[in-house]
Design a protein around this motif. Sequence first.
Motif, short mmCIF file in Angstrom:
data_model
loop_
_atom_site.label_atom_id
_atom_site.label_comp_id
_atom_site.label_asym_id
_atom_site.label_seq_id
_atom_site.Cartn_x
_atom_site.Cartn_y
_atom_site.Cartn_z
N ARG A 137 1.32 -1.11 -0.04
CA ARG A 137 -0.02 0.27 -0.02
C ARG A 137 0.62 0.97 -0.51
N ASN A 158 1.86 10.06 4.55
CA ASN A 158 1.13 10.04 5.71
C ASN A 158 1.83 9.19 6.39
N SER A 160 0.03 10.44 10.49
CA SER A 160 -1.02 9.44 11.39
C SER A 160 -2.03 9.71 10.91
N THR A 161 -2.75 9.73 8.88
CA THR A 161 -3.88 8.84 8.71
C THR A 161 -4.33 8.19 9.53
N ARG A 162 -5.74 8.05 9.65
CA ARG A 162 -6.14 6.55 10.46
C ARG A 162 -7.07 5.79 8.91
N ALA A 163 -7.10 4.62 9.43
CA ALA A 163 -7.50 3.60 8.18
C ALA A 163 -8.82 4.33 7.65
N ASP A 164 -9.67 4.64 8.10
CA ASP A 164 -11.20 5.01 7.93
C ASP A 164 -10.92 6.77 7.06
N THR A 171 -1.76 4.03 2.84
CA THR A 171 -2.09 3.39 4.29
C THR A 171 -0.87 4.74 5.12
N SER A 172 -0.24 4.47 6.44
CA SER A 172 0.21 5.55 7.14
C SER A 172 1.55 4.78 8.22
N GLU A 175 -0.33 4.03 10.79
CA GLU A 175 -1.00 2.30 10.17
C GLU A 175 -0.17 1.00 10.30
N GLY A 178 2.52 1.01 14.13
CA GLY A 178 2.11 0.60 14.77
C GLY A 178 1.39 1.78 16.48
#
Length: 273
Positions: A137, A158, A160-164, A171-172, A175, A178
């Motif tokens: 990704r 990316n 701190s971009t979240r999955a949603d 991805t970030s 992600e 973790g």
Amino acid sequence: MGDTGAGRYRDLDRPGLDAVALVTALQRGDGLWRAVEVVDEIGSTNAALAARAADGEAEGLVLVAEHQVAGRGRLDRTWTSPPRAGVTVSVLLRPDVPAARRGWLSMLTGVALAESLADTARTSLKWPNDLLAPDGRKLAGILAEVADGGVVVGVGLNVSTRADELPGTGTSLVEVTGRAVDRAPVLLAYLRALETRYRRWVEHAGDPVSSGLAADYLSWCSTVGADVVVTLPDGSSLEGVAEAVDWDGRLVVRTPEGRYELAAGDVRHVRRR
């Protein structure tokens, strides 16, 4: 320079960048980065620097945006990110190298970005301008554009971009790792790595071999050696093996019909089979 420091704690999960600290850390007498500007919001950092280049701006200007509302990727694709969730930065360069070798700038930038993140996440480079996570990704995109005799190179990473908040193909760093990742050290490490890479490349007149760039790019690249499908601007496609990247930064693909040397502008999309 925009003052983002006063609002850097509006979102404790996504603190703003400290513009003064960035300038202090980056600027030095003999350094490439002679000016660093941080703005809260902008249409496109690349477009803003292209306009500055047309006005005669010298090499070494860095423009960082906390939120970019009209970001573009290659072939005018859109690039969006929530405020303070990523690293959005463009630099103005005026390399004294043959025009044909300037095609290496986006790949040079990719190597610098991958190297700067080596202690944070395992990544690879997809020709010509994407940084990928281990699962394939997209973590970052790179866009290099000619601007009034110079080149503006933009990066959208990316963090701190979240999955949603991400497309299915994206991805970030949060992600992938973790854990929380501070954008400031990421940005500083990238700009320092880019300066080192760029200066060495220019000293070798843009030669990717003698500067070591070609070998290092191949060590990071997950495209070369893979079976690929290349989509062309007219909608047709080529299927074959990505054999190499040539001295002008073109992807060499061997198909049953023959070998093709493809510049970034000749390609709409490359994917692994």
